[in-house]
Design a protein around this motif. Structure first.
Motif, mmCIF file in Angstrom:
data_model
loop_
_atom_site.group_PDB
_atom_site.id
_atom_site.type_symbol
_atom_site.label_atom_id
_atom_site.label_comp_id
_atom_site.label_asym_id
_atom_site.label_seq_id
_atom_site.Cartn_x
_atom_site.Cartn_y
_atom_site.Cartn_z
ATOM 1 N N MET A 1 0.854 -1.195 0.000
ATOM 2 C CA MET A 1 0.000 0.000 0.000
ATOM 3 C C MET A 1 0.883 1.234 0.000
ATOM 4 N N SER A 2 0.778 2.064 -1.023
ATOM 5 C CA SER A 2 1.631 3.250 -1.084
ATOM 6 C C SER A 2 1.219 4.257 -0.020
ATOM 7 N N GLY A 3 2.164 5.104 0.355
ATOM 8 C CA GLY A 3 1.885 6.105 1.381
ATOM 9 C C GLY A 3 0.767 7.043 0.998
ATOM 10 N N ASP A 4 0.522 7.171 -0.316
ATOM 11 C CA ASP A 4 -0.493 8.122 -0.771
ATOM 12 C C ASP A 4 -1.852 7.451 -0.980
ATOM 13 N N SER A 5 -1.986 6.154 -0.600
ATOM 14 C CA SER A 5 -3.173 5.439 -1.033
ATOM 15 C C SER A 5 -4.465 5.950 -0.416
ATOM 16 N N ALA A 6 -4.432 6.530 0.751
ATOM 17 C CA ALA A 6 -5.669 7.085 1.313
ATOM 18 C C ALA A 6 -5.422 8.533 1.692
ATOM 19 N N VAL A 7 -5.115 9.315 0.660
ATOM 20 C CA VAL A 7 -4.895 10.743 0.885
ATOM 21 C C VAL A 7 -5.848 11.521 -0.016
ATOM 22 N N ILE A 8 -6.523 12.503 0.558
ATOM 23 C CA ILE A 8 -7.305 13.445 -0.242
ATOM 24 C C ILE A 8 -6.583 14.782 -0.175
ATOM 25 N N CYS A 9 -6.170 15.293 -1.321
ATOM 26 C CA CYS A 9 -5.470 16.578 -1.364
ATOM 27 C C CYS A 9 -6.487 17.688 -1.621
ATOM 28 N N VAL A 10 -6.363 18.749 -0.867
ATOM 29 C CA VAL A 10 -7.217 19.927 -1.077
ATOM 30 C C VAL A 10 -6.275 21.114 -1.268
ATOM 31 N N ASP A 11 -6.060 21.494 -2.521
ATOM 32 C CA ASP A 11 -5.165 22.605 -2.828
ATOM 33 C C ASP A 11 -5.959 23.784 -3.365
ATOM 34 N N GLY A 12 -5.290 24.934 -3.429
ATOM 35 C CA GLY A 12 -5.936 26.120 -3.987
ATOM 36 C C GLY A 12 -5.443 27.368 -3.281
ATOM 37 N N PRO A 13 -5.885 28.520 -3.775
ATOM 38 C CA PRO A 13 -5.425 29.781 -3.181
ATOM 39 C C PRO A 13 -6.050 30.036 -1.812
ATOM 40 N N ARG A 122 -1.166 8.351 7.206
ATOM 41 C CA ARG A 122 -1.306 7.117 7.994
ATOM 42 C C ARG A 122 -2.754 6.660 7.964
ATOM 43 N N PRO A 123 -2.977 5.371 8.216
ATOM 44 C CA PRO A 123 -4.362 4.890 8.290
ATOM 45 C C PRO A 123 -5.125 5.615 9.414
ATOM 46 N N PRO A 124 -6.408 5.817 9.278
ATOM 47 C CA PRO A 124 -7.238 5.361 8.159
ATOM 48 C C PRO A 124 -7.096 6.232 6.909
ATOM 49 N N GLY A 125 -6.536 7.419 7.023
ATOM 50 C CA GLY A 125 -6.376 8.268 5.847
ATOM 51 C C GLY A 125 -6.000 9.677 6.263
ATOM 52 N N LEU A 126 -5.626 10.466 5.268
ATOM 53 C CA LEU A 126 -5.196 11.841 5.546
ATOM 54 C C LEU A 126 -5.869 12.806 4.584
ATOM 55 N N VAL A 127 -6.370 13.894 5.126
ATOM 56 C CA VAL A 127 -6.822 15.008 4.301
ATOM 57 C C VAL A 127 -5.711 16.045 4.365
ATOM 58 N N ASP A 222 -16.983 7.987 -5.039
ATOM 59 C CA ASP A 222 -16.677 7.532 -6.409
ATOM 60 C C ASP A 222 -15.335 6.826 -6.491
ATOM 61 N N ARG A 223 -14.353 7.371 -5.741
ATOM 62 C CA ARG A 223 -13.005 6.781 -5.812
ATOM 63 C C ARG A 223 -12.839 5.609 -4.858
ATOM 64 N N GLY A 224 -13.899 5.241 -4.189
ATOM 65 C CA GLY A 224 -13.822 4.098 -3.279
ATOM 66 C C GLY A 224 -13.071 4.397 -1.992
ATOM 67 N N LEU A 225 -12.987 5.672 -1.636
ATOM 68 C CA LEU A 225 -12.235 6.033 -0.428
ATOM 69 C C LEU A 225 -13.095 5.936 0.821
ATOM 70 N N THR A 226 -14.391 5.950 0.649
ATOM 71 C CA THR A 226 -15.299 5.843 1.789
ATOM 72 C C THR A 226 -16.640 5.340 1.289
ATOM 73 N N THR A 227 -17.400 4.756 2.188
ATOM 74 C CA THR A 227 -18.767 4.357 1.837
ATOM 75 C C THR A 227 -19.734 5.228 2.610
ATOM 76 N N GLU A 228 -19.199 6.325 3.112
ATOM 77 C CA GLU A 228 -19.962 7.282 3.915
ATOM 78 C C GLU A 228 -21.347 7.541 3.332
ATOM 79 N N ILE A 229 -22.367 7.417 4.171
ATOM 80 C CA ILE A 229 -23.716 7.807 3.764
ATOM 81 C C ILE A 229 -23.792 9.317 3.916
#
Ligand code: DC
Length: 241
Positions: A1-13, A122-127, A222-229
């Motif tokens: 499992m790559s270090g980036d496998s459960a990362v959501i990046c939020v970039d912008g100004p 790190r698990p479970p994931g990083l924003v 959509d990306r299978g990162l969560t099944t959150e309702i």
């Protein structure tokens, strides 16, 4: 499992709503949160306190390497602790942002902070909230969001935020600061502010914070990162692509 496998990046100004979105995602998913802007802000602040010139790359890099910093996700937002002291208010000021932008332009400072950021995946994931999360720090992340908003909307949001904290600033001044900082962040030679090729651009100008969060959670599903309702209070029209 790559270090980036459960990362959501939020970039912008700055002022596009990255902080609100990232905190919302981290809270809803139960994931870790990296506020990388706060990392640059705390470096700038530590330099000011130690009377290190913000343009002295070697000295600033030294400060960045030795940084004893801790972030806490609290209901009111991310608090920042330097050497056991709560420095949240100081680093989140307008001056703190301007100082951060200067130290963030130094390539060796960015390199010194790279591993510190990557090890938070790190698990479970990083924003991961920042400017170069999707392009440099987590290039393999499965979801990259690039959040934008008009400079006017960003200045207005910043005004409300600062007034809420009792700071007095003028809207035209905030607008010109935002434009100046954007220009510096976009023009710097290392990690300039630009979306990753595979980033999804969301314009938050006409959207509420809840609507932006709904779109982001939908993408995460959509990306299978969560099944959150999804929270039914989030606008279903915006959630369904
Ligand atoms: O997101 P923020 O306003 O707290 O960021 C403060 C400054 O740090 C801003 O000028 C851009 C810079 N920054 C950066 O260069 N790279 C990051 N990953 C995060 C912030």
């Amino acid at each position: 499992m790559s270090g980036d496998s459960a990362v959501i990046c939020v970039d912008g100004p700055s002022g596009a709503g990255k902080g609100t979105l990232s905190q919302g995602l981290a809270t809803r998913l139960g994931w870790h949160l990296l506020d990388s802007g706060a990392l640059y802000r705390v470096v700038g602040w530590a330099c000011q306190r130690r009377q290190v010139c913000l343009d002295d790359e070697a000295e600033v890099t030294q400060v960045a390497r030795q940084l004893d910093v801790l972030f806490r996700l609290e209901p009111a937002g991310v608090s920042v602790w330097l050497e056991g002291e709560d420095v949240t208010g100081a680093v989140r000021s307008e001056q703190g942002g301007a100082d951060a932008s200067r130290v963030a332009a130094l390539p060796k400072v960015r390199a010194a902070l790279l591993y510190r950021q990557q090890e938070l995946a790190r698990p479970p994931g990083l924003v991961a909230d920042g400017r170069d999360m999707g392009t440099v720090v987590f290039p393999e992340a499965p979801l990259k969001i690039f959040l934008i908003a008009s400079p006017e909307a960003r200045a207005k949001r910043r005004l409300d935020q600062l007034q809420g904290r009792g700071e007095s600033v003028s809207l035209p001044r905030l607008l010109s600061d935002i434009e100046e900082r954007d220009a510096r962040d976009q023009a710097r030679s290392v990690s300039p502010l630009s979306p990753a090729g595979d980033a999804i651009v969301i314009d938050s100008t006409p959207l509420s914070a809840g609507e932006v969060l709904g779109k982001a959670l939908s993408l995460a599903i959509d990306r299978g990162l969560t099944t959150e309702i999804l929270d039914p209070r989030l606008d279903p029209a915006l959630i369904s692509r």
